[in-house]
Design an enzyme around this catalytic site. Structure first.
Site, mmCIF file in Angstrom:
data_model
loop_
_atom_site.group_PDB
_atom_site.id
_atom_site.type_symbol
_atom_site.label_atom_id
_atom_site.label_comp_id
_atom_site.label_asym_id
_atom_site.label_seq_id
_atom_site.Cartn_x
_atom_site.Cartn_y
_atom_site.Cartn_z
ATOM 1 N N SER A 246 36.157 33.600 36.715
ATOM 2 C CA SER A 246 36.376 33.252 38.133
ATOM 3 C C SER A 246 37.747 33.676 38.636
ATOM 4 O O SER A 246 38.762 33.353 38.018
ATOM 5 C CB SER A 246 36.301 31.734 38.328
ATOM 6 N N HIS B 183 32.749 35.197 41.708
ATOM 7 C CA HIS B 183 32.263 36.130 40.689
ATOM 8 C C HIS B 183 31.641 37.328 41.381
ATOM 9 O O HIS B 183 30.859 37.171 42.316
ATOM 10 C CB HIS B 183 31.194 35.468 39.808
ATOM 11 N N HIS C 168 25.922 31.567 34.297
ATOM 12 C CA HIS C 168 26.272 30.260 33.735
ATOM 13 C C HIS C 168 25.019 29.413 33.519
ATOM 14 O O HIS C 168 24.088 29.464 34.317
ATOM 15 C CB HIS C 168 27.210 29.499 34.679
ATOM 16 N N TYR D 157 24.812 26.306 34.038
ATOM 17 C CA TYR D 157 24.637 25.318 35.116
ATOM 18 C C TYR D 157 23.935 25.886 36.342
ATOM 19 O O TYR D 157 23.508 25.164 37.225
ATOM 20 C CB TYR D 157 25.988 24.693 35.516
ATOM 21 N N GLU D 158 23.811 27.230 36.407
ATOM 22 C CA GLU D 158 23.105 27.828 37.537
ATOM 23 C C GLU D 158 21.596 27.665 37.411
ATOM 24 O O GLU D 158 20.853 28.008 38.317
ATOM 25 C CB GLU D 158 23.429 29.318 37.620
ATOM 26 N N ALA E 188 38.236 31.124 33.496
ATOM 27 C CA ALA E 188 39.143 30.115 34.053
ATOM 28 C C ALA E 188 38.783 28.829 33.328
ATOM 29 O O ALA E 188 37.596 28.564 33.087
ATOM 30 C CB ALA E 188 38.911 29.976 35.540
ATOM 31 N N MET F 285 33.049 26.035 31.261
ATOM 32 C CA MET F 285 31.580 25.970 31.368
ATOM 33 C C MET F 285 30.940 27.313 31.019
ATOM 34 O O MET F 285 29.852 27.621 31.485
ATOM 35 C CB MET F 285 31.188 25.567 32.793
ATOM 36 N N SER F 286 31.633 28.128 30.254
ATOM 37 C CA SER F 286 31.096 29.476 29.971
ATOM 38 C C SER F 286 31.526 29.934 28.582
ATOM 39 O O SER F 286 31.888 29.119 27.732
ATOM 40 C CB SER F 286 31.623 30.464 31.027
ATOM 41 N N ASN G 33 43.750 24.602 36.058
ATOM 42 C CA ASN G 33 44.056 23.221 36.458
ATOM 43 C C ASN G 33 44.229 22.380 35.204
ATOM 44 O O ASN G 33 43.716 22.729 34.147
ATOM 45 C CB ASN G 33 42.894 22.661 37.290
ATOM 46 N N HIS H 208 36.499 23.618 42.865
ATOM 47 C CA HIS H 208 36.311 25.024 42.473
ATOM 48 C C HIS H 208 37.291 25.960 43.189
ATOM 49 O O HIS H 208 37.713 26.970 42.629
ATOM 50 C CB HIS H 208 34.858 25.443 42.735
HETATM 51 N N1 HPA Z 1 36.585 21.906 33.526
HETATM 52 C C1 HPA Z 1 35.568 22.750 33.249
HETATM 53 N N2 HPA Z 1 35.555 24.016 33.623
HETATM 54 C C2 HPA Z 1 36.620 24.474 34.303
HETATM 55 C C3 HPA Z 1 37.718 23.653 34.606
HETATM 56 C C4 HPA Z 1 37.700 22.295 34.187
HETATM 57 O O1 HPA Z 1 38.634 21.508 34.426
HETATM 58 N N3 HPA Z 1 38.614 24.428 35.276
HETATM 59 C C5 HPA Z 1 38.067 25.674 35.352
HETATM 60 N N4 HPA Z 1 36.862 25.716 34.750
#
Ligand code: HPA
Length: 286
Positions: A38, A69, A91, A93-94, A121, A219-220, A243, A255
């Site tokens: 991302s 993306h 992903h 989750y998609e 990310a 998440m990837s 973050n 996001h």
């Molecule tokens: N958690 C999960 N996936 C992420 C995060 C997070 O804090 N930041 C960027 N992708």
């Protein structure tokens, strides 16, 4: 094919082979490929004589929906060395099955790729990390509750029970650390834990992640690493910390923040990736 379609979620070798045959007619081969996470799209600007193909044009390629993306495959040259860049990824989750999530990795292997560089990310679980920190993934924890290799094994791709003791290639990791040192970029090292998402983790889940030994959360990437190792590819993976993970700072996660941090870290991240690529495709660092 869209990820949320309930039919055709299983990707067969024949489907991958058809996509490979389609691309092999259009593109030169490459030994190395990069998957961009991302907000990390700027690397594509370094490619010379580049040719881009929307994922939607590639037979059987499941379509992504995530903001930040780019659903495009780029093929071009970096210092005369051929390189593929996937502008985005799929992903879990998609609504994609994990066999769809790893379709691009099997496609790249079919096109002759041997070295795979994955970027993402991620949230910082390690409290020493701040937004913009870079972390070389040394190992992972698959906490997604699923595995892309579940189901009948395709022996032509790899063994039923692939070893994950050395999922991340030591030589490529050393190259990345050396490149970072030469550029005076701090490259942390740590363990990445993958949750399914799409909800961000709770503070309790992050405390658990830390107890398990994780330094970053996302998440990837992990399904892709598993599929890549199954195929025998050498893997290098780097997280850009966007973050502090949930509960570390008194702030809510979103996001947009992930995309913004990606953009800010992007210049440094790109120089690091460029230096790594020059080194592994045979051109020495200056
Ligand atoms: N958690 C999960 N996936 C992420 C995060 C997070 O804090 N930041 C960027 N992708």
């Amino acid at each position: 094919m869209s990820c949320d379609m309930q039919i055709e979620k299983e990707i067969t070798k024949q489907m991958v082979d058809e996509a490979v045959a389609y691309l092999a007619k259009l593109l030169p081969g490459a030994d190395t490929a990069v998957v961009l996470g991302s907000g990390l799209g700027a690397l594509t600007e370094l490619l010379e004589d580049s040719f881009s193909i929307p994922f939607a044009d590639i037979p059987h390629f499941p379509q992504t929906t995530v903001q930040g993306h780019k659903s495009t495959l780029y093929a071009g040259y970096l210092n005369k060395q051929p390189l593929f860049i996937l502008g985005g990824r799929l992903h879990y989750y998609e609504g994609c099955s994990l066999s769809q999530v790893v379709f691009p990795i099997r496609l790249l292997a079919g096109l002759g790729v041997k070295k795979l560089i994955l970027t993402n990310a991620a949230g910082g679980v390690n409290t020493a990390f701040t937004a913009g920190s870079l972390m070389l993934i040394r190992d992972h924890i698959n906490f997604m509750g699923a595995n892309p290799l579940i189901g009948p094994n395709t022996d032509e791709w790899g063994p039923r029970f692939p070893d994950m003791s050395h999922a991340y290639h030591e030589g490529l990791a050393k190259t990345a650390l050396l490149a970072a040192k030469k550029l005076d970029i701090t490259l942390h090292e740590g363990v990445y834990v993958a949750f399914s998402g799409p909800s961000f983790e709770t503070p309790a889940e992050i405390r658990l992640a830390r107890l398990m030994g994780a330094d970053a959360v996302g998440m990837s990437t992990v399904p892709e690493v598993i599929a890549a190792r199954h195929l025998g590819l050498s893997v290098l993976a780097i997280s850009c910390i966007s973050n502090a993970a949930a509960g570390i700072l008194n702030a809510e996660l979103n996001h947009l923040e992930v995309l913004e941090a990606g953009k800010h870290a992007s210049a440094q991240f790109c120089s690091l990736l460029e230096a790594i690529l020059l080194k592994i495709t045979g051109v020495a660092l200056s």
